[in-house]
Design an enzyme around this catalytic site. Structure first.
Site, PDB file in Angstrom:
ATOM      1  N   GLU A  99       0.851  -1.182   0.125  1.00 39.84           N
ATOM      2  CA  GLU A  99      -0.035  -0.071  -0.087  1.00 39.84           C
ATOM      3  C   GLU A  99       0.836   1.314   0.060  1.00 39.84           C
ATOM      4  O   GLU A  99       1.893   1.292   0.553  1.00 39.84           O
ATOM      5  CB  GLU A  99      -0.954  -0.029   1.382  1.00 39.84           C
ATOM      6  N   ASP A 100       0.376   2.216  -0.669  1.00 42.30           N
ATOM      7  CA  ASP A 100       0.829   3.776  -0.414  1.00 42.30           C
ATOM      8  C   ASP A 100       0.947   4.239   0.894  1.00 42.30           C
ATOM      9  O   ASP A 100       1.663   4.739   1.595  1.00 42.30           O
ATOM     10  CB  ASP A 100       0.465   4.622  -1.567  1.00 42.30           C
ATOM     11  N   ASP A 103      -4.296   5.106   6.418  1.00 47.12           N
ATOM     12  CA  ASP A 103      -4.868   6.331   7.143  1.00 47.12           C
ATOM     13  C   ASP A 103      -5.829   5.861   8.300  1.00 47.12           C
ATOM     14  O   ASP A 103      -5.280   5.384   9.344  1.00 47.12           O
ATOM     15  CB  ASP A 103      -5.200   7.278   6.100  1.00 47.12           C
ATOM     16  N   LYS A 131      -0.099   6.489   9.195  1.00 49.34           N
ATOM     17  CA  LYS A 131      -0.699   7.660   9.903  1.00 49.34           C
ATOM     18  C   LYS A 131      -1.299   6.904  11.166  1.00 49.34           C
ATOM     19  O   LYS A 131      -2.531   6.904  11.476  1.00 49.34           O
ATOM     20  CB  LYS A 131      -1.749   8.573   9.502  1.00 49.34           C
ATOM     21  N   ASP A 159      -2.036  11.098  -4.764  1.00 45.59           N
ATOM     22  CA  ASP A 159      -2.548  12.059  -5.617  1.00 45.59           C
ATOM     23  C   ASP A 159      -3.422  13.048  -4.668  1.00 45.59           C
ATOM     24  O   ASP A 159      -3.737  12.697  -3.643  1.00 45.59           O
ATOM     25  CB  ASP A 159      -3.281  11.634  -6.458  1.00 45.59           C
TER      26      ASP A 159
HETATM   27  P1  IMP Z   1      -7.832   4.748   4.840  1.00 43.80           P
HETATM   28  O1  IMP Z   1      -8.079   5.926   5.553  1.00 43.80           O
HETATM   29  O2  IMP Z   1      -6.919   4.073   5.599  1.00 43.80           O
HETATM   30  O3  IMP Z   1      -8.870   4.027   4.289  1.00 43.80           O
HETATM   31  O4  IMP Z   1      -7.022   5.291   3.303  1.00 43.80           O
HETATM   32  C1  IMP Z   1      -7.695   5.394   2.308  1.00 43.80           C
HETATM   33  C2  IMP Z   1      -7.222   6.078   0.982  1.00 43.80           C
HETATM   34  O5  IMP Z   1      -6.943   7.481   1.176  1.00 43.80           O
HETATM   35  C3  IMP Z   1      -5.723   5.575   0.859  1.00 43.80           C
HETATM   36  O6  IMP Z   1      -5.578   4.218   0.088  1.00 43.80           O
HETATM   37  C4  IMP Z   1      -5.248   6.598  -0.019  1.00 43.80           C
HETATM   38  O7  IMP Z   1      -5.410   6.556  -1.209  1.00 43.80           O
HETATM   39  C5  IMP Z   1      -6.195   8.064   0.474  1.00 43.80           C
HETATM   40  N1  IMP Z   1      -5.319   8.803   1.405  1.00 43.80           N
HETATM   41  C6  IMP Z   1      -5.328   8.774   2.868  1.00 43.80           C
HETATM   42  N2  IMP Z   1      -4.533   9.733   3.013  1.00 43.80           N
HETATM   43  C7  IMP Z   1      -3.946  10.403   2.217  1.00 43.80           C
HETATM   44  C8  IMP Z   1      -3.003  11.432   1.955  1.00 43.80           C
HETATM   45  O8  IMP Z   1      -2.664  12.051   2.613  1.00 43.80           O
HETATM   46  N3  IMP Z   1      -2.841  11.743   0.667  1.00 43.80           N
HETATM   47  C9  IMP Z   1      -3.426  11.217  -0.427  1.00 43.80           C
HETATM   48  N4  IMP Z   1      -4.164  10.186  -0.345  1.00 43.80           N
HETATM   49  C10 IMP Z   1      -4.484   9.842   0.906  1.00 43.80           C
END
Ligand code: IMP
Length: 175
Positions: A99-100, A103, A131, A159
């Site tokens: 994963e990149d 969050d 995070k 992005d």
């Molecule tokens: P989740 O909140 O862990 O489900 O993250 C959902 C998705 O939100 C991630 O896979 C990213 O594509 C996007 N995302 C979350 N935080 C960031 C950020 O700081 N910059 C860009 N994309 C983000």
């Protein structure tokens, strides 16, 4: 630097990223030295990280690129999530999800349940960015490049409204 309506500043340089990616690749290669690993990279954000990480992997490996997609079912209300693009049989395989960013953890939790339903031998998560302060998920990443504060970042695959994925560094939003 300006992307659309927002201003960003360098947060992690390209050199720092490359150093960390190499170190992650070495650790994974040691941990899986005697195993075959199937990497499952999550598009779109992880494309650049996955490409660089794979160049540092020395153990027996394969990679599949997947994407989370949600569609509106005809029978029930609301949307249904699915994981598309998986082209390798994961049964009894050692899987590492790439994963990149993790969050809130909502996305990775969904991906993990899809992957686990394939009867894998083991499964771990490797993310470039994590995070911790916003994480509420069930599945903690085992391999983390950088733990970062809860601020929006862009670059190196990530992005802002589809812009900035090409940047070789990671930029943080300027308040
Ligand atoms: P989740 O909140 O862990 O489900 O993250 C959902 C998705 O939100 C991630 O896979 C990213 O594509 C996007 N995302 C979350 N935080 C960031 C950020 O700081 N910059 C860009 N994309 C983000």
């Amino acid at each position: 630097m300006q992307i659309l309506d927002k201003s960003f500043e360098v947060f992690i340089t390209g050199d720092e990223i490359q150093k960390e990616v190499k170190s992650l690749g070495e650790t994974i290669s040691e941990d899986y030295a005697d195993k075959e690993v199937v990497f499952v990279a999550v598009l779109n954000g992880a494309f650049m990280f996955a490409a660089d990480l794979m160049k540092t992997i020395t153990c027996d490996s394969a990679i599949s690129f997947v994407k989370m997609s949600s569609y509106h079912g005809t029978q029930s209300k609301g949307s249904v999530d699915e994981l598309i693009g998986l082209n390798i049989d994961l049964k009894d395989k050692h899987v590492i999800i790439i994963e990149d960013i993790v969050d809130t953890g909502i996305t990775i939790d969904k991906i993990v349940s899809f992957i686990e339903s394939h009867g894998v031998a083991s499964m771990r998560i490797c993310t470039l960015l994590f995070k911790p302060s916003s994480f509420q998920g069930k599945n903690y990443p085992e391999y983390v490049g950088f733990s970062i504060p809860d601020a929006f970042v862009v670059g190196y695959g990530l992005d802002y409204d589809e812009k900035g994925r090409n940047l070789d560094a990671i930029y943080q939003i300027r308040n």
